[in-house]
Scaffold this motif. Structure first.
Motif, PDB file in Angstrom:
ATOM      1  N   GLU A 148       0.816  -1.207   0.000  1.00  0.00           N
ATOM      2  CA  GLU A 148       0.000   0.000   0.000  1.00  0.00           C
ATOM      3  C   GLU A 148       0.849   1.256   0.000  1.00  0.00           C
ATOM      4  OE1 GLU A 148      -2.464  -0.264   3.411  1.00  0.00           O
ATOM      5  OE2 GLU A 148      -3.707  -1.911   2.622  1.00  0.00           O
ATOM      6  N   GLY A 155       0.229   3.047  -6.647  1.00  0.00           N
ATOM      7  CA  GLY A 155      -0.363   1.714  -6.554  1.00  0.00           C
ATOM      8  C   GLY A 155       0.624   0.600  -6.885  1.00  0.00           C
ATOM      9  N   ALA A 187      -2.673  -3.942  -7.408  1.00  0.00           N
ATOM     10  CA  ALA A 187      -3.754  -2.943  -7.490  1.00  0.00           C
ATOM     11  C   ALA A 187      -3.948  -2.480  -8.924  1.00  0.00           C
ATOM     12  CB  ALA A 187      -3.436  -1.771  -6.581  1.00  0.00           C
TER      13      ALA A 187
END
Length: 573
Positions: A246, A251, A255
């Motif tokens: 994260e 990203g 993701a």
């Protein structure tokens, strides 16, 4: 046996053919006619020295050819074939014809021919030793060496000695082999002990390290990994963060893939072509997620205290490296050295037992050898006494009544494959004289008679195909000459006998009589050889007796001698 000899331009002989064959051949002729040239010719065929002086005056070369009848197998035939020649089948019964030839040029060059092919003169010499025994006042006797004299006694001893000597030679060979092995082990014992100690040290070192096949390669790979442990951790961590984190600006990979998949899925109902692409993105998402998990596991497996493990691995590698330098070069060689060393150490450790065993065997076989050698000596001594007595009895009938042959069997002090004995034939020329070796104890004529006596006695057990005697009757006459003739006839029952003689008493016993005839045309003198039969032989016998071939008294005496010889031959036969 010799079937025929052809002579050309040798001495005074221009051309002559001597038909010989089996039995007793006497060669006679006037003094200076060239009888000795017959023996010279035979000597050339047997490898004797070539002398340009024997070439007939005015001729470019002398030539001698001989035709032998031999066995088509055996040493003679084999040696001829080895020399490149051959023998020809003759009349069946395993017989063959062998031709030998020799030429001597006026310049002294010589050439030998054996079985139809040129050959070294030494081949004639080898064959001659098997084919003919020549006895003459200037020739060396056949029993000139002590080994040959011992062989004559051994053959006279017969089967009794053969059996004991065979057992002795077997024991002697085994004893010598054991002695040599024992000497080698004893001499090398210190070196072998040192080798065993070095092997034990090496094996202890290898066994303590207990290397495994391929272990060095495994340790090298692990050391490489541990040496770069921090770099591996940072790289794996960065890779995992990039895939799934994260904290990644914009990203992470998972993701981004997931956003791309959802974007396509919203519009696939408008175009079916986007569905497969969305499915591929779903698979990529799965693979990326799996890779992230594996990277997490990998990071977890990295030992934060790898430096301690690296130190241990390097120490182990150093141990293996030392082993490979000492016993390698490879680790597989080190492991193989352990197995090989065990086998060698077992062999070396058995030396003491083997030395003890060999010591006992050498002692036991030494006693056996000594016993059999003593038995051999006893048999030889008895045979030598019998043989010496028989030869001495022959001498008494050959105008040497006071002479005797003594065959001495003495101890050499050393064992050989024939025992410990030295055998020597000695001649005592008269009572009270000191026995001397044959070649030194007799004059030329006496020596020929001694050799005739020896040959007559041992011919049955020690045969030679052909015997040649040159002037064996020198210095003898009357009844003694008749006895010489008788013994030559007896010898011819076992072998071919050729005698050059000037005595009618000897020639009378011959079954084949040749004479060398000297002829002259007033300018050149030459000789030829003629066979004698009937009246011609009687006339030659009369000439030998009285110098007159046409004397009635001489002819009558000659007939009387021939009849005596014929009667003797019938008795011998």
């Amino acid at each position: 046996m010799i079937e025929e000899i052809e002579i050309a331009d040798l001495g005074v002989i221009a051309s002559a053919t001597l038909p010989l064959g089996s039995g007793f051949t006497a060669i006679t002729g006037e003094t200076g006619a060239g009888k000795t040239m017959v023996v010279t010719a035979l000597g050339l065929l047997l490898g004797g020295r070539a002398d340009s002086g024997t070439v007939r005056a005015g001729a470019s070369q002398a030539r001698v050819d001989g035709r032998w009848i031999v066995e088509d197998t055996g040493h003679v035939a084999d040696r001829v074939r080895e020399a490149g020649g051959d023998v020809d089948a003759f009349g069946g019964d395993g017989l063959a014809e062998l031709t030998l030839g020799r030429t001597v040029t006026a310049e002294g060059r010589s050439r030998a021919q054996v079985g139809g092919r040129s050959a070294p003169n030494g081949v004639l010499t080898e064959l001659g030793e098997r084919l003919v025994a020549v006895h003459g006042q200037s020739d060396q006797i056949r029993l000139r060496s002590q080994s040959a004299q011992r062989g004559a006694v051994d053959r006279a001893a017969g089967a009794e000695l053969d059996e004991v000597l065979a057992r002795y030679r077997e024991a002697f060979a085994r004893w010598r082999s054991e002695e040599q092995e024992l000497a080698t082990l004893t001499r090398e014992r210190d070196a072998r002990s040192a080798e065993a100690a070095e092997l034990r040290e090496a094996m202890d070192e290898i066994e303590a390290a207990a290397p495994r096949p391929g272990e060095d390669d495994e340790l090298a790979a692990t050391a490489e990994k541990l040496t770069n442990l921090e770099e591996l951790r940072l790289s794996a961590s960065a890779a995992r963060e990039a895939i799934s984190s994260e904290l990644v600006e914009g990203g992470d990979v998972l993701a981004l893939i997931e956003n791309a998949r959802r974007s396509l899925e919203r519009v696939t109902e408008f175009d079916d072509a986007l569905a497969p692409i969305a499915e591929q993105l779903a698979n990529l998402s799965y693979l990326a997620s799996e890779a992230a998990g594996e990277l997490s596991s990998y990071l977890a497996s990295l030992d934060a205290d790898g430096s301690n493990e690296l130190e241990a691995i390097n120490e182990r590698r150093a141990v293996l490296g030392t082993l490979m330098r000492r016993h390698g070069p490879s680790l597989d060689d080190v492991i193989a050295a352990l197995d090989q060393g065990s086998a060698r150490l077992l062999e070396l450790d058995s030396d003491s037992d083997r030395i003890e065993q060999l010591t006992r065997q050498v002692e036991e076989d030494g006693v056996l050898v000594a016993s059999l050698a003593a038995e051999t000596t006893a048999i030889r001594t008895r045979a030598a006494e019998r043989l010496g007595t028989a030869i001495s009895e022959e001498l008494s009938a050959l105008a040497m009544p006071d002479a005797s042959v003594i065959i001495a069997v003495s101890d050499t002090g050393e064992y050989s494959r024939n025992g410990r004995d030295e055998v020597q034939f000695l001649l005592r020329a008269h009572a009270g004289a000191e026995p001397r070796p044959l070649s030194k104890g007799a004059s030329g004529g006496e020596l020929s008679r001694v050799m005739l006596a020896i040959e007559v006695v041992i011919s049955a057990s020690d045969p030679v195909p052909t015997y040649v005697f040159d002037e064996v009757d020198a210095g003898v006459g009357g009844a003694a000459a008749i006895e010489i003739g008788r013994r030559l006839a007896r010898l011819s029952q076992h072998a071919q006998v050729i005698v050059v003689t000037h005595l009618a008493q000897v020639a009378a016993f011959a079954t084949n009589h040749l004479t060398v005839v000297k002829e002259s045309d007033g300018f050149v003198t030459h000789s030829s050889v003629k066979p004698l039969e009937g009246e011609a032989r009687t006339e030659e016998m009369a000439r030998l007796l009285s110098g007159l071939s046409d004397s009635d008294t001489g002819l009558a005496h000659a007939e009387e001698l021939l009849e005596l010889a014929r009667s003797d031959s019938r008795l011998i036969g």
